[in-house]
Design a protein around this motif. Structure first.
Motif, short mmCIF file in Angstrom:
data_model
loop_
_atom_site.label_atom_id
_atom_site.label_comp_id
_atom_site.label_asym_id
_atom_site.label_seq_id
_atom_site.Cartn_x
_atom_site.Cartn_y
_atom_site.Cartn_z
N HIS A 93 0.94 -1.20 -0.11
CA HIS A 93 0.27 -0.08 -0.05
C HIS A 93 0.77 1.37 -0.09
O HIS A 93 0.15 2.25 0.50
CB HIS A 93 -0.94 -0.10 1.07
CG HIS A 93 -2.10 -0.99 1.00
ND1 HIS A 93 -1.88 -2.10 1.83
CD2 HIS A 93 -3.25 -1.16 0.58
CE1 HIS A 93 -2.89 -2.99 1.57
NE2 HIS A 93 -3.77 -2.39 0.76
N LYS A 95 1.47 3.55 -2.09
CA LYS A 95 0.73 4.61 -2.97
C LYS A 95 -0.42 5.35 -2.26
O LYS A 95 -0.82 6.47 -2.37
CB LYS A 95 0.55 4.25 -4.23
CG LYS A 95 1.75 3.73 -5.13
CD LYS A 95 1.06 3.81 -6.67
CE LYS A 95 1.84 2.95 -7.40
NZ LYS A 95 1.26 2.22 -8.38
N TRP A 96 -0.73 4.71 -1.15
CA TRP A 96 -2.02 5.19 -0.53
C TRP A 96 -1.59 6.01 0.69
O TRP A 96 -0.40 5.99 1.07
CB TRP A 96 -2.66 3.94 0.25
CG TRP A 96 -3.44 2.68 -0.36
CD1 TRP A 96 -2.44 2.12 -1.48
CD2 TRP A 96 -4.69 2.30 -0.63
NE1 TRP A 96 -3.62 1.46 -1.98
CE2 TRP A 96 -4.73 1.25 -1.46
CE3 TRP A 96 -5.79 3.03 0.06
CZ2 TRP A 96 -5.95 0.96 -1.89
CZ3 TRP A 96 -7.01 2.39 -0.02
CH2 TRP A 96 -7.20 1.34 -1.10
N ARG A 97 -2.45 6.82 1.00
CA ARG A 97 -2.20 7.79 2.18
C ARG A 97 -2.65 7.37 3.21
O ARG A 97 -3.59 6.24 3.27
CB ARG A 97 -2.73 9.11 1.69
CG ARG A 97 -2.30 9.75 0.52
CD ARG A 97 -2.94 11.07 -0.08
NE ARG A 97 -2.47 11.32 -1.43
CZ ARG A 97 -1.35 11.81 -1.71
NH1 ARG A 97 -0.53 12.11 -0.57
NH2 ARG A 97 -1.13 12.05 -2.91
N GLU A 100 -6.38 7.66 4.09
CA GLU A 100 -7.16 6.82 3.17
C GLU A 100 -7.09 5.34 3.45
O GLU A 100 -8.22 4.71 3.36
CB GLU A 100 -6.38 7.33 1.83
CG GLU A 100 -7.09 6.45 0.54
CD GLU A 100 -6.28 7.20 -0.72
OE1 GLU A 100 -6.95 7.78 -1.75
OE2 GLU A 100 -5.10 6.95 -0.87
N HIS A 104 -10.58 3.37 4.32
CA HIS A 104 -10.77 2.18 3.72
C HIS A 104 -10.90 0.84 4.46
O HIS A 104 -11.92 0.28 4.44
CB HIS A 104 -9.89 2.16 2.39
CG HIS A 104 -10.07 0.88 1.54
ND1 HIS A 104 -11.22 0.79 0.77
CD2 HIS A 104 -9.49 -0.22 1.60
CE1 HIS A 104 -11.15 -0.45 0.01
NE2 HIS A 104 -10.00 -1.12 0.62
N LEU A 105 -9.85 0.55 5.02
CA LEU A 105 -9.74 -0.63 5.92
C LEU A 105 -11.06 -0.75 6.92
O LEU A 105 -11.52 -1.66 7.18
CB LEU A 105 -8.48 -0.93 6.62
CG LEU A 105 -7.52 -1.20 5.47
CD1 LEU A 105 -5.99 -1.53 6.31
CD2 LEU A 105 -7.92 -2.67 4.51
N THR A 107 -13.92 0.28 6.28
CA THR A 107 -15.30 -0.19 5.78
C THR A 107 -15.43 -1.71 5.90
O THR A 107 -16.66 -2.02 5.82
CB THR A 107 -15.48 0.36 4.48
OG1 THR A 107 -14.40 -0.43 3.81
CG2 THR A 107 -15.31 1.80 4.13
N ILE A 155 -3.66 -0.03 11.94
CA ILE A 155 -4.29 -1.11 10.98
C ILE A 155 -4.83 -2.20 11.92
O ILE A 155 -5.97 -2.75 11.74
CB ILE A 155 -3.32 -1.51 9.96
CG1 ILE A 155 -3.14 -0.32 8.92
CG2 ILE A 155 -4.00 -2.51 8.94
CD1 ILE A 155 -2.07 -0.61 7.78
#
Lengths: 328, 283
Positions: A93, A95-97, A100, A104-105, A107, A155
């Motif tokens: 991941h 490239k992810w911020r 973000e 996302h996780l 959800t 996370i």
């Protein structure tokens, strides 16, 4: 924090065999709700194998395992939603911020709220909690090593897990990063009733973080208790030093209080320079590991030395994996 | 609750696909994405007016739709690359540690790859339509053909790609897969009509989806009388549907099996081992 809560992890007679190598040979322990449990052991003891079985990532060879009331080998999505796993990120991941990815996780957990737990954890709140506030909009690949590990913890926590697993969370940390990380985990442990299980080969870390420690050596639990209980229960040999008639003495004794009383009864005021050093956890640990290695604690270890130490250095528990490769 | 959690994989997967699609087309990534379609356009520009075997048909008109077919097939390579790279870097293990994560991961990946493919097609077709004479773009029936060939092609190539990606050991090995795919493309009548090739090569090419994707795209974008330069002088829609459908079916049956097997094997220790190996290679 009360270890009297209900049982969250129950492991009985857990065995893992890769080909001809027994990596776990009857592991038995429990973890209770709200507890911080450390599994301590030297590299190659089978810690990673154990925790990966509990996480539902590996199948076991034999034994009874129950995590949050379910067998992890058949854990469903709802079971998965109640568990947090702190993985050691590498390049995923990138490239992810930060915000973000956490949002996302989150959800994935939204459908798994209960009356007691609202899932997921709000991303902004969680980011503040792990101290990544000013990096929330950074790309993950731009984070420093320490920041990434904070993100890993976030996370792991995003689903408000009832049980959090950390496998060798501070491997490769410098002392300052380790200290910060410990504070983060202690903060989490104090904040809620999340049960935390971590593995480590670092005794000081286990002592600092855990309410209870189980020591794994050569695929067996060789001790189980609080730091104080372990020190008492296993060796319990305190070191007593004193001076008598200008002569210095050192003696290791089990009942240091009784010994000192006797000393005074016999010699009275002639005794000077008295010092009692209680047996440290470190002594206990080394004694235990040594005892197991010299064969008192289990079957002769010569055949598994090769299998269990032939691993990957830092993470130690590469042994199981290697053996698995050869089976496949 | 059951119904709600059942849709999580789809909604989270699609939003995952969107985010990654956006990432793929922003910043420095944009150059990588746009480079190949643009180079292809440049190539077509230079021989757009050359005639094919005194048939009166221009090569440009034949090649542009064929190239669209090829780019659909390249979705397969994208999927293989993503799967092998993201298995190694731990993305897949993260998905495994999240509820509904694995299914959402695959849905997101297919969504993202399809989005990339559609973007490539737009980059090719929009300027291409002005550059190349003789495309037929004003009929609903032709666009309908384009849509079904595209959809069937996306499903067929990506499900096969997912299955292959799960079986391939590493990103290095995935690189090697590109060679046979390129070989198939080169015999599939993309850059030059297949009728110019020997019989046995024509037969071989017709086993693979690439030829049929090219044919399907030509049938969608060219006037009906241009079927004259095809094999059997026909667009062969039924056969196109049959072959692409068969690949899609094989892919859809095979992919979940091998993907499940692959996902089951991921663990922290494995990712640590990948990392160890990769770092040794770098250092």
């Amino acid at each position: 924090m009360s270890p009297s809560g209900e049982t969250v992890i129950e492991v009985e007679g857990l065995r893992m065999r890769y080909g001809a190598n027994d990596v776990l040979r009857g592991v038995t322990f429990r973890a209770h709700q709200g507890e911080v449990l450390a599994m301590l052991g030297p590299n190659g003891a089978g810690k990673t194998t154990t925790i990966e079985i509990l996480e539902g990532f590996r199948m076991r060879s034999a034994g009874h395992v129950s995590v949050l009331g379910q067998d992890p080998a058949h854990g469903d999505e709802n079971w998965r939603s109640r568990i947090g796993i702190v993985l050691q990120s590498w390049r995923d991941h990138g490239k992810w911020r930060v915000r973000e990815l956490l949002a996302h996780l989150g959800t994935y957990y939204a459908g798994h709220s209960t009356e007691r737990v609202t899932r997921p954890w709000d991303a902004a709140e969680l980011i503040a909690l792990v101290g990544l506030g000013e990096h929330a909009d950074k790309q993950i690949r731009m984070l420093s090593g320490g920041q990434r590990r904070r993100l890993d913890v976030a996370i792991g926590m995003v689903g408000r897990p009832e049980l959090l697993f950390l496998d060798e969370p501070t491997a490769g940390f410098d002392p300052e990063a380790r200290h910060e990380f410990h504070d983060l985990i202690l903060g989490l442990a104090a904040a809620g009733d999340t049960t935390i299980m971590l593995t480590t080969h670092d005794l000081a870390e286990a002592d600092k973080l855990a309410d209870r420690i189980v020591i794994l050596n050569h695929g067996r639990i060789v001790a189980d208790g609080t730091a104080a209980e372990l020190a008492e229960q296993i060796v319990g040999e305190d070191e007593v030093r004193w001076t008598l008639d200008g002569q210095r003495y050192v003696r290791s004794v089990k009942d240091s209080t009784g010994f000192v009383r006797g000393l005074f009864e016999e010699h009275g005021t002639a005794v000077s320079g008295l010092a009692v050093r209680p047996s440290s956890l470190e002594d206990t640990y080394l004694a235990l590991v040594h005892r197991a290695e010299s064969g008192e604690g289990g079957p002769p270890p010569e055949d598994e030395d090769e299998a269990e130490d032939g691993g990957t250095g830092e993470n130690g528990d590469g042994a199981g994996d290697q053996a698995k490769e050869s089976v496949r | 609750m059951k119904a709600r959690t059942g849709t999580t994989a789809i909604t989270s997967g699609v939003s995952r696909g969107w985010i990654e699609l956006r990432q793929a087309f922003s910043g420095s990534e944009l150059v990588n994405q746009v480079l190949w379609p643009l180079l292809t356009l440049v190539a077509i520009f230079f021989y757009r007016n050359r005639e094919f075997r005194h048939t009166g048909f221009k090569l440009g008109a034949l090649v542009l739709p064929s190239v669209l077919g090829m780019f659909i097939a390249l979705g397969m390579i994208l999927v293989i690359q993503y799967l092998t790279v993201e298995r190694e870097d731990g993305t897949l293990l993260r998905a495994r540690s999240t509820p509904h994560g694995i299914r959402a991961y695959f849905i997101g990946k297919l969504f993202m790859t399809s989005g990339c493919v559609v973007a490539y097609l737009a980059i090719l077709l929009v300027p291409g339509a002005f550059m190349v004479k003789g495309l037929k773009l004003d009929s609903f029936g032709h666009w309908a053909t384009l849509v079904w060939v595209l959809l069937l092609g996306l499903v067929a190539t990506q499900s096969i790609g997912a299955a292959v990606g799960a079986l391939v050991a590493s990103p290095r090995a995935a690189g090697a897969i590109t060679l046979p795919v390129m070989a198939v493309i080169s015999i599939s009548g993309i850059f030059y009509p297949i009728t110019a090739l020997p019989d046995w090569i024509q037969t071989t090419a017709q086993i693979f989806p690439v030829y049929w994707l090219g044919l399907g795209m030509r049938s969608a974008l060219l006037p009906g009388d241009m079927a004259a330069v095809e094999l059997h002088h026909s667009w062969r829609h039924l056969e196109t549907f049959g072959v692409l459908g068969a690949w899609a079916l094989v892919g859809l049956l095979l992919a979940p099996l091998v993907l499940r097997r692959m996902a089951r094997r991921e663990s922290g220790a494995r990712v640590a081992a990948y990392r160890e190996k990769a770092l040794q290679r770098v250092g």
